[in-house]
Design an enzyme around this catalytic site. Structure first.
Site, PDB file in Angstrom:
ATOM      1  N   LEU C 232       1.303  -1.030   0.334  1.00  0.00           N
ATOM      2  CA  LEU C 232      -0.039  -0.140   0.109  1.00  0.00           C
ATOM      3  C   LEU C 232       1.008   1.086   0.005  1.00  0.00           C
ATOM      4  O   LEU C 232       2.079   1.665   0.994  1.00  0.00           O
ATOM      5  CB  LEU C 232      -1.078  -0.301   1.153  1.00  0.00           C
ATOM      6  CG  LEU C 232      -1.745   1.463   1.203  1.00  0.00           C
ATOM      7  CD1 LEU C 232      -3.129   1.273   0.220  1.00  0.00           C
ATOM      8  CD2 LEU C 232      -2.625   0.939   2.705  1.00  0.00           C
ATOM      9  N   ASP C 233       0.972   2.515  -1.285  1.00  0.00           N
ATOM     10  CA  ASP C 233       1.356   3.734  -1.354  1.00  0.00           C
ATOM     11  C   ASP C 233       2.456   3.761  -0.894  1.00  0.00           C
ATOM     12  O   ASP C 233       3.520   4.440  -0.335  1.00  0.00           O
ATOM     13  CB  ASP C 233       0.905   4.422   0.036  1.00  0.00           C
ATOM     14  CG  ASP C 233      -0.612   4.591   0.159  1.00  0.00           C
ATOM     15  OD1 ASP C 233      -1.198   4.412  -1.190  1.00  0.00           O
ATOM     16  OD2 ASP C 233      -1.075   4.642   0.978  1.00  0.00           O
ATOM     17  N   ALA C 234       3.283   1.814  -1.548  1.00  0.00           N
ATOM     18  CA  ALA C 234       4.618   2.149  -1.816  1.00  0.00           C
ATOM     19  C   ALA C 234       5.226   1.752  -2.823  1.00  0.00           C
ATOM     20  O   ALA C 234       6.862   1.547  -2.546  1.00  0.00           O
ATOM     21  CB  ALA C 234       4.783   0.790  -0.930  1.00  0.00           C
TER      22      ALA C 234
END
Lengths: 288, 288, 288, 288
Positions: C232-234
């Site tokens: 996530l969001d990486a």
């Protein structure tokens, strides 16, 4: 400079046409040249092609003199203008100052810490205020007073020119030097004299730009690093930046805030100039 | 607007002296007024004091009319000028456009989403291009063609004025409206007509500022939201912002990048104007 | 897109060595290719070379299929990976949304004005809120409700995938789509799914980043456009920007200010992606 | 500091309620106090009211001691906490450094030029590198080596504390001091110890933030000035700023670019702290 190992930096301009990149790249490839950085640009108005290439010196089987000789063929073939520098030759810099310390102080700090690996040959001031800080860095400071009368001023500029030219500097930095260079000096030093103007040009040309900015009520103030030309504050712009102000900022507040922009814009512009990243084209610059 | 509950917004200016804040604050405290936001400024050049106060409407035992009557005493005592608005009265806005869509489109989006809680009474354009998008938002679009001849133009402005004035708008927004308002209209709409100019003023006044910016070779382009005055692009500045460009940006690239700044600068300026955060003082603004 | 005439865009990566530029440039020169824009980069850690070249289509005596065939030799020789796109093939885009309007609205405005010349095939939402604005632009809107239970959610993702894949889109834009893509979809859409996260990553991953920012007391808030990956969001970051906030900004103020950054960062990231300017390398991007 | 004439600076916080501003303003007005600058804020979460007022010293008929005594009544009445400083008492500063020169050098330049009118009592370094530049400015430099073993380190911190505390400084500036203060020192120096962290916190806490930033592939790097607390890099943030980077920036490039942000962010934070503009509230700051 930030270049970690010895490099030859080739900047080149010529009328645009098919095959230029191939010609230059092939020339370098044939010699075994390892290109570390390369940039290209074509000006759509004038159809002029620009490139800058950094080549590892140790990848070529000859020295910079031989590189220049060989590249002259490419240059002729493409009807262009080349300049090749060797990063092993340290850049020589002369700094002109008046009373304001922040730009000089900032540059000297960058030199002292090794961030800006240049040879500051001299600082020349029309006042003595900045002599101590200059000398504390082990750099010669020369005092050239500028009288108000035009004759005295002309003599001062003659002396200044002599002092500067004896170092054959790659950059003459006007670090808040408050005297306007005569047209003749602008010409002699064309492309080597960098000024920091304390406004976001073309706004607020000339004297007391922060006062002008205050009066106009702008919401951002700026600084501009540009090459000096005969027309005041109108030379090719290398770098600009701005900082926010509001109604609570007085002129002295603007002066204070502006300093932080001035010094960083000047330092960036000087770095790019010395790394030969700035190509002047008419009154505009290509900054690779 | 962003005000979560009903408020009275008092803006006030008077010659500076000791005790002004105490006088105003005591007046409000005695009435039980709950100050939600307060800002002060004194212009050091003219010694003029400014303040803006937001008071919760439900904290006062009287309505805005009574607040105005009572505050008139304070005003007289301090020899100042006050303006009091009631956030329950929705702000009326008329938008003037030409062919460029981005500023109008952006404003309508903010209104539609509730971010900008205003009453857009009409969009008036000298071309028909933006009629469909306006009407898709359920807002009336009026077409007022502007002929080139001065007589036809004068007639068009008369018609425009009539159309605008019937809404008694709090803001007349020139959202890339390309006509220059006649001096008379500038006066009638003084302090209510907001323009977005596509440059970092005072640089690049007038026509085709991105072309001017390109020619000058600046490294940042900007946008300016200002009140319209008789002198072109010289009115009090409300907000400005900039974006970086470089040698690879053509004029169309600058136009494209500039749009993102224009629309956000206009939206900010309009919001502050409608929240009565902008106090004009000579040719400068205090933005609380 | 902003490309004024038909071009072939070549992106290429290979292990760095001497002569790559010469090889590619010679290949193009021999075919008469007029290079309009060229950029190079070598990653010093992995010694991987990257380039992107824009060639005028009308300067080559063959079509894009033949260009791909011929370039395959160069690719093999240099042991690299090439991708060649033809700007005559309009980029197909599918946009995923939830309830927040600003990013979708902004993208549709850019498409409508011609600034972003792409083919938006569909907008898919897990709520119906944004159907009207989408359809007002003449674009199909599909509603795929996302139940809370994992089985229902899985079914919804299956439906979503089918709807998206039938358009074979060059970009799947998560324009404040609040659902987390399952790892499988991240893989299928790898390098094509772009998300806008409303924080300056890696700060404030996950839910309610403005609340997190408020609690931490940061003085700038930001937005990040990145490729979606299973973590996530990486994913690899394409573009970021920030805006200043202070103690007077509540969470709703941050949400409002942040929107202006989110939409512009997403629009920039999408433009660069569609112009094939973004080369992913591990978890970093080269943006030419 | 930038204060042109002697002032008393009152900062005050108390539970919000009606009439606070009136109470304070009336107190000052009755004494004839000329308020030069005033700011207010209420934290909506905790309902805590903050104000900062600058009063001209020569407008009051008594000295700062008497002002404190009299204001104590107001403070009690409003159940708040006040702090009153006299700008005639020069702020005492101790600077802690390691080997990195740029922040120290920049601060010393501001002090030398009079921009930052403070009394730098000492610079303390765990290495000797910065002794010469410190002493060139006429400021005592103390060397406190920090061994690696915990016992030696504890002894070093004891010595450091003694050296610092003897000056009773208003600010202890960690100007790229690379040692982590023990919890006990964080407490003793709470609200007075300022650190500059070379990242945009909360991203990249701890060691080598530029390496972390490079690995994550961010497009902006930043710096954060914050109060030191026991939790590493987690104290209340005073100021932050960022600068753009791209794929061509190596870690050393980021280090170099970041320095320009670090020094200006630290200088701003320190100025605001010394002008008593920073009010800590939980883990957030109000910066007036």
């Amino acid at each position: 400079m930030s270049l970690p190992e010895r490099r030859y930096v080739i900047t080149f301009g010529c009328p645009d046409r098919t095959g230029i990149v191939a010609r230059i790249a092939s020339f370098l490839a044939e010699a075994g040249g390892w290109i570390v950085e390369a940039a290209y640009h074509t000006d759509p108005d004038t159809n002029w092609f620009f490139t800058r290439q950094e080549v590892r010196a140790d990848s070529l089987p000859f020295d910079v003199g031989e590189l220049r000789r060989r590249f002259a063929h490419v240059q002729r073939e493409l009807d262009g203008q080349a300049r090749i520098i060797d990063t092993a030759e340290r850049r020589r810099v002369v700094i002109l100052v008046s009373r304001e310390a922040h730009c000089l102080y900032d540059l000297l700090g960058r030199v002292a810490s090794g961030e800006l690996d240049v040879d500051v040959r001299a600082v020349i001031g029309n006042h003595l205020d900045l002599a101590p800080i200059t000398r504390a860095h082990g750099i010669p400071f020369h005092h050239v007073p500028f009288p108000k009368d035009s004759e005295g001023k002309a003599a001062a500029f003659t002396e200044l020119r002599k002092m500067v030219d004896e170092h054959d500097p790659h950059a003459i930095v006007l670090a808040r030097f408050m005297q306007i260079l005569p047209a003749e000096l602008c010409e002699v030093w064309a492309g080597r004299a960098l000024n920091i103007h304390h406004s976001f040009l073309p706004s607020f040309v000339g004297a007391r730009p922060y006062h002008q900015a205050y009066t106009r009520g702008v919401k951002l103030i700026g600084a501009t690093c540009h090459y000096v030309t005969a027309e005041l504050d109108a030379g090719p712009i290398i770098e600009q930046d701005v900082i926010r102000v509001d109604h609570s900022d007085s002129v002295p507040d603007m002066v204070r805030k502006g300093r932080d922009i001035e010094k960083v814009v000047l330092a960036r512009g000087l770095r790019w100039h010395l790394e030969d990243r700035v190509l002047v084209h008419g009154n505009r610059t290509v900054v690779f």
